[in-house]
Design an enzyme around this catalytic site. Sequence first.
Site, PDB file in Angstrom:
ATOM      1  CG  ASN A 120      -0.454  -0.128   2.497  1.00  0.00           C
ATOM      2  OD1 ASN A 120       0.552  -0.799   2.675  1.00  0.00           O
ATOM      3  ND2 ASN A 120      -1.054   0.520   3.453  1.00  0.00           N
ATOM      4  N   GLY A 164       2.316  -6.002   7.270  1.00  0.00           N
ATOM      5  CA  GLY A 164       1.250  -6.599   6.465  1.00  0.00           C
ATOM      6  C   GLY A 164       0.028  -6.888   7.321  1.00  0.00           C
ATOM      7  CB  SER A 165      -2.938  -8.886   6.593  1.00  0.00           C
ATOM      8  OG  SER A 165      -2.324 -10.113   6.257  1.00  0.00           O
ATOM      9  CD  GLU A 191       5.485  -1.520  12.744  1.00  0.00           C
ATOM     10  OE1 GLU A 191       4.362  -1.001  12.852  1.00  0.00           O
ATOM     11  OE2 GLU A 191       6.432  -1.230  13.486  1.00  0.00           O
ATOM     12  CD  GLU A 221      -6.562  -3.120   7.995  1.00  0.00           C
ATOM     13  OE1 GLU A 221      -6.182  -4.312   7.943  1.00  0.00           O
ATOM     14  OE2 GLU A 221      -5.785  -2.166   7.961  1.00  0.00           O
ATOM     15  CB  CYS A 237      -1.700   0.334   8.082  1.00  0.00           C
ATOM     16  SG  CYS A 237      -0.340   1.488   8.283  1.00  0.00           S
TER      17      CYS A 237
HETATM   18  P1  NAD Z   1      -0.316  -9.160   3.323  1.00  0.00           P
HETATM   19  O1  NAD Z   1      -0.198  -9.605   4.744  1.00  0.00           O
HETATM   20  O2  NAD Z   1      -1.236  -9.883   2.420  1.00  0.00           O
HETATM   21  O3  NAD Z   1       1.124  -9.217   2.593  1.00  0.00           O
HETATM   22  C1  NAD Z   1       2.263  -8.590   3.136  1.00  0.00           C
HETATM   23  C2  NAD Z   1       3.517  -9.282   2.618  1.00  0.00           C
HETATM   24  O4  NAD Z   1       3.519 -10.626   3.088  1.00  0.00           O
HETATM   25  C3  NAD Z   1       3.643  -9.335   1.104  1.00  0.00           C
HETATM   26  O5  NAD Z   1       4.991  -9.069   0.746  1.00  0.00           O
HETATM   27  C4  NAD Z   1       3.259 -10.769   0.770  1.00  0.00           C
HETATM   28  O6  NAD Z   1       3.935 -11.267  -0.371  1.00  0.00           O
HETATM   29  C5  NAD Z   1       3.700 -11.519   2.007  1.00  0.00           C
HETATM   30  N1  NAD Z   1       2.888 -12.715   2.278  1.00  0.00           N
HETATM   31  C6  NAD Z   1       1.577 -12.913   1.963  1.00  0.00           C
HETATM   32  N2  NAD Z   1       1.173 -14.126   2.385  1.00  0.00           N
HETATM   33  C7  NAD Z   1       2.245 -14.713   2.984  1.00  0.00           C
HETATM   34  C8  NAD Z   1       2.466 -15.978   3.623  1.00  0.00           C
HETATM   35  N3  NAD Z   1       1.490 -16.886   3.715  1.00  0.00           N
HETATM   36  N4  NAD Z   1       3.691 -16.235   4.152  1.00  0.00           N
HETATM   37  C9  NAD Z   1       4.673 -15.316   4.065  1.00  0.00           C
HETATM   38  N5  NAD Z   1       4.528 -14.116   3.451  1.00  0.00           N
HETATM   39  C10 NAD Z   1       3.334 -13.812   2.932  1.00  0.00           C
HETATM   40  O7  NAD Z   1      -0.669  -7.600   3.398  1.00  0.00           O
HETATM   41  P2  NAD Z   1      -0.965  -6.595   2.220  1.00  0.00           P
HETATM   42  O8  NAD Z   1      -2.279  -6.906   1.615  1.00  0.00           O
HETATM   43  O9  NAD Z   1       0.211  -6.460   1.333  1.00  0.00           O
HETATM   44  O10 NAD Z   1      -1.081  -5.230   3.057  1.00  0.00           O
HETATM   45  C11 NAD Z   1      -2.246  -4.823   3.691  1.00  0.00           C
HETATM   46  C12 NAD Z   1      -2.194  -5.105   5.186  1.00  0.00           C
HETATM   47  O11 NAD Z   1      -1.009  -4.583   5.746  1.00  0.00           O
HETATM   48  C13 NAD Z   1      -3.331  -4.402   5.922  1.00  0.00           C
HETATM   49  O12 NAD Z   1      -3.837  -5.267   6.907  1.00  0.00           O
HETATM   50  C14 NAD Z   1      -2.657  -3.211   6.566  1.00  0.00           C
HETATM   51  O13 NAD Z   1      -3.286  -2.708   7.705  1.00  0.00           O
HETATM   52  C15 NAD Z   1      -1.307  -3.754   6.877  1.00  0.00           C
HETATM   53  N6  NAD Z   1      -0.331  -2.682   6.944  1.00  0.00           N
HETATM   54  C16 NAD Z   1       0.229  -2.392   8.141  1.00  0.00           C
HETATM   55  C17 NAD Z   1       1.127  -1.350   8.227  1.00  0.00           C
HETATM   56  C18 NAD Z   1       1.796  -0.968   9.510  1.00  0.00           C
HETATM   57  O14 NAD Z   1       2.746  -0.222   9.449  1.00  0.00           O
HETATM   58  N7  NAD Z   1       1.350  -1.433  10.649  1.00  0.00           N
HETATM   59  C19 NAD Z   1       1.450  -0.622   7.084  1.00  0.00           C
HETATM   60  C20 NAD Z   1       0.841  -0.961   5.883  1.00  0.00           C
HETATM   61  C21 NAD Z   1      -0.040  -2.005   5.811  1.00  0.00           C
END
Ligand code: NAD
Length: 457
Positions: free
Chosen positions: A115, A188-189, A210, A334, A244
């Site tokens: 994002n 990530g999520s 995070e 979310e 996020c």
């Molecule tokens: P995501 O968790 O789907 O993916 C994040 C990363 O993890 C990607 O690089 C992806 O390739 C990798 N990934 C996905 N599945 C995986 C698995 N099974 N095993 C290992 N790696 C895996 O998240 P997204 O859709 O890219 O981002 C959105 C989410 O991130 C939202 O929930 C948002 O709130 C959160 N976010 C948090 C912050 C923060 O700073 N706290 C910042 C931005 C986004």
Amino acid sequence: MTDLQIHLDRQKEFFQTGATKDIAFRIEQLKKLKEILVENEQLLIDEVHKDFQKSAFETYVTEIGLVITDINFALKNIESWTKQRSVSTPLVNFPSKNFIITEPYGSALIIAPWNYPILLSMQPLVGAITAGNTAILKPSELTPHTSSAIERLISESFEPEFLKVILGGVEESSTLVKMDFDYIFFTGSTRVGKIIMRDAAERLTPLTLELGGKSPCIVDETANLEISAKRIAWGKFVNAGQTCVAPDYLLVEKSVKKEFLKHLKTAINQLYGDDPKESPDYPRIINDAHFDRLASLLSDGETVIGGESDKEKRYIAPTILNNISLEDKIMQDEIFGPILPVLDYTSVEDCISIINARPRPLALYIFTSDQKLEDRILNTVSFGGGAVNDTIAQLGNHHLSFGGVGASGFGSYHGKSSFDSFSHQKSVMKKPFWPDVPIRYAPYDDLKLGLVKKVLK
Ligand code: NAD
């Protein structure tokens, strides 16, 4: 041996040479990273635009500019952050010197989401470099243009045994987290965060998570409603709500809700005009899956403004939904998109119990001129970080550490916190050979016990 394992082994060998611990080396690498961002500003802006039509202004202000200021801050402070720190000596350890050496973990793995594809890849890198680690970065597969540009720029400027970008998705990411890294920084999520933590637990690899969550935003009757509406609309719809720390849902005091919604409509109109689809400043939803998920939320409650969508263009209008209940689908997970549900409250107790009944959020915002209410919320509700009378702007202050709590993650970064997160604090006590105080040695007696009790009371 796989290619990924070869990259990690090379980084481990390079770390063992001690090169990354040299402060001059770290400074040189930080300057190189800054140079990449400055010299390729337009290219990066173009690549992000190809991925989801984000404007040049937003890409600079919310991504490139923030990384550059974080690098400047690290360059200014690296000498003092890396100094050995003396701490005082309690009587029980007298005579001795006590100090803390800050050392890098070693080989760090950084996994980034899509994002804010530049910010969320590069800002953790600043921490990794400043603290003296090597790093492998896995940016998101959902922003292929930006991630490829980052890979190319990093590989042109840095040796792979120091910094390496691995492109790929779940498969590559899953393989990486099972490898023998010394530290993992994941953004990530919450769902994937749990998987990462499980894999890290197998090797007891320290990590920072995070994550996301539903961040509440409270508007009280004493708030300046016009300014509050503008700041909330900006924070919610920047990046088309794919932030996020965006306000996820509003809790507005019932007596001012009608008037506040009027201001909110005006604010959205001022930001993106009568037809936001035509605004060059309004981004698109990242992919079809996220579009479908968001479109299915549009039927909740009553639409105050927006509600339009176009699947082909992955466009969802900035949308406000009123008359929402806690049971509605939009209040379950979310939102992570440009849809803002509005709930109302009559007593602050209700407001607090709505928030506290859910997992602890990454951010919380409160708009009020009532100091007592502000204190009450800030001191009774747990959340990662937030702002009073603003949204998102707290991220622009590198003196404020950034991170979640509970389901929104743990650990923090930005500014000095990034350095701390990528470092181990090695505590050392140094004693002279003389005097050798005999009291701690057996055989023990009542006299020794009495003396010890006097010192340790
Ligand atoms: P995501 O968790 O789907 O993916 C994040 C990363 O993890 C990607 O690089 C992806 O390739 C990798 N990934 C996905 N599945 C995986 C698995 N099974 N095993 C290992 N790696 C895996 O998240 P997204 O859709 O890219 O981002 C959105 C989410 O991130 C939202 O929930 C948002 O709130 C959160 N976010 C948090 C912050 C923060 O700073 N706290 C910042 C931005 C986004």
